[in-house]
Design a protein around this motif. Structure first.
Motif, short mmCIF file in Angstrom:
data_model
loop_
_atom_site.label_atom_id
_atom_site.label_comp_id
_atom_site.label_asym_id
_atom_site.label_seq_id
_atom_site.Cartn_x
_atom_site.Cartn_y
_atom_site.Cartn_z
N TYR A 153 33.40 -33.48 31.43
CA TYR A 153 32.84 -32.82 30.24
C TYR A 153 31.62 -33.62 29.76
CZ TYR A 153 37.44 -30.62 30.32
OH TYR A 153 38.57 -29.94 30.71
N PRO A 154 30.51 -33.54 30.52
CA PRO A 154 29.35 -34.38 30.19
C PRO A 154 28.80 -34.13 28.79
CG PRO A 154 28.79 -32.70 31.84
CD PRO A 154 30.27 -32.72 31.72
N TRP A 155 28.80 -32.88 28.33
CA TRP A 155 28.28 -32.62 26.99
C TRP A 155 29.18 -33.21 25.92
CZ3 TRP A 155 23.51 -31.42 26.12
CH2 TRP A 155 22.78 -30.71 27.08
N LEU A 156 30.48 -33.17 26.17
CA LEU A 156 31.42 -33.79 25.23
C LEU A 156 31.23 -35.30 25.21
CD1 LEU A 156 33.80 -33.59 23.30
CD2 LEU A 156 35.33 -33.67 25.28
N TYR A 157 31.03 -35.88 26.39
CA TYR A 157 30.78 -37.32 26.45
C TYR A 157 29.55 -37.70 25.65
CZ TYR A 157 33.84 -36.90 30.59
OH TYR A 157 34.86 -36.62 31.44
N GLN A 158 28.48 -36.91 25.80
CA GLN A 158 27.24 -37.20 25.08
C GLN A 158 27.47 -37.13 23.57
OE1 GLN A 158 24.36 -38.18 26.31
NE2 GLN A 158 24.67 -37.87 28.49
N CYS A 159 28.18 -36.11 23.14
CA CYS A 159 28.43 -35.95 21.70
C CYS A 159 29.25 -37.11 21.15
CB CYS A 159 29.13 -34.62 21.44
SG CYS A 159 28.11 -33.16 21.73
#
Length: 329
Positions: A153-159
């Motif tokens: 979940y790259p977008w979740l990681y970024q957030c």
């Protein structure tokens, strides 16, 4: 370097409550911090250098390596900016030390400027250290998902990695009213995240190793020496990652507990912990450049033919190929 310690000296450089510890504004202490931050910057830059994969380009191990490499780059970026904050703060303190001595800050206008400048660096350093803690946790979570062949979940990681530390810093600012008088609040808010990573990461890594063991048994019915070699190397790698994080941040956690449970603890205890924090916190980047390194990723250099490295093999590489083939069957 301990961020609350930086905060204490920035906001109350001549406070009588730390008169016995004023030597932490000395040249020696700041030189130690400066050298440690330079080592951290070097480790972060090395970690971010471009690399190419020398084998397993289509294997399961390569997929996890690529996913992990992307997270490691962001982790190294956070390490770089955090070490840079420590470097700038120590450089400023050394300039003041050689210009005005241990306790002097020049005229009042210069002293006010130093307080503002140092406070900004404190917030900068706290933020990016919190970013590295979040990326460490994201790496552990993504490793567990990758071993199960599940998408990350790259977008979740970024957030989580960029927004959560910002929320923590805002909460610290609001809880202190924009001031520096509540060190315990800063300690509790920051080091609670450290404690979460210390507890969660080993659990996630243990689950990942256990799942590897189950996968190998389900594919073969038994473990050969090659599969055992892979599992041992993976367990060692995860163990070193956890050990590096504990070494760098356990002194900070102990310092926070010491302030909460024993506010009037002997000065020698605090001095020891502060020196440990000054040395170990920035060295996280240097340690990470070693423990997160993968043997199948080589530095890209203009003086070396990367194709010549494709034929390189080691027992560990052969074991990875063997396990990967069975996992994909």
């Amino acid at each position: 370097m301990s961020d609350p310690l930086m905060q204490k000296f920035c906001c109350n450089p001549n406070s009588s409550s730390i008169s016995t510890l004023i030597h932490f504004n000395s040249g020696l202490y700041n030189i130690i911090c400066l050298v440690s931050s330079l080592a951290g910057i070097s480790g972060a830059v090395y970690q971010m250098l471009p690399r190419h994969e020398t084998w397993l380009s289509l294997q399961w191990f390569s997929l996890t390596s690529l996913r992990g490499r992307q997270i490691i780059i962001w982790l190294a970026l956070g390490d770089l900016f955090a070490s840079l904050g420590v470097f700038l703060r120590c450089s400023s303190k050394l300039i003041d030390y050689f210009a005005y001595g241990e306790t002097g800050n020049g005229d009042s206008e210069n002293a006010d400027y130093n307080i503002v400048y140092c406070t900004i660096l404190v917030m900068w350093t706290q933020y990016f250290y919190a970013v590295t803690w979040c990326w460490t946790l994201c790496y552990a979570a993504d490793t567990w998902l990758a071993v199960q062949k599940r998408a990350g979940y790259p977008w979740l990681y970024q957030c989580v990695a960029w927004l959560l530390p910002a929320v923590l810093q805002v909460s610290i600012y609001l809880s202190t009213g924009g001031g520096c008088e509540r060190e315990e609040t800063s300690q509790l808010t920051n080091y609670s995240l450290v404690a979460v990573v210390m507890v969660s990461s080993p659990i996630l890594f243990c689950l990942a190793v256990r799942h590897l063991h189950v996968l190998a048994m389900s594919c073969l019915g038994q473990l050969t020496n090659k599969e055992r070699s892979v599992i041992r190397s993976v367990r060692l790698r995860f163990g070193l990652i956890v050990l590096a994080f504990y070494v760098c941040w356990l002194p900070n956690l102990l310092h926070g507990l010491l302030l909460a449970m024993w506010p009037r603890s002997p000065a020698c205890f605090q001095i020891t912990l502060w020196y440990l924090m000054a040395v170990l916190n920035p060295l996280q980047a240097l340690f990470n450049s070693a423990v997160y390194r993968r043997p199948n990723l080589k530095l890209v250099t203009p003086f070396k033919n990367s194709r010549s490295e494709m034929s390189e093999t080691t027992p560990l590489v052969q074991a990875n190929i063997n396990l990967s083939d069975h996992l994909l069957s």
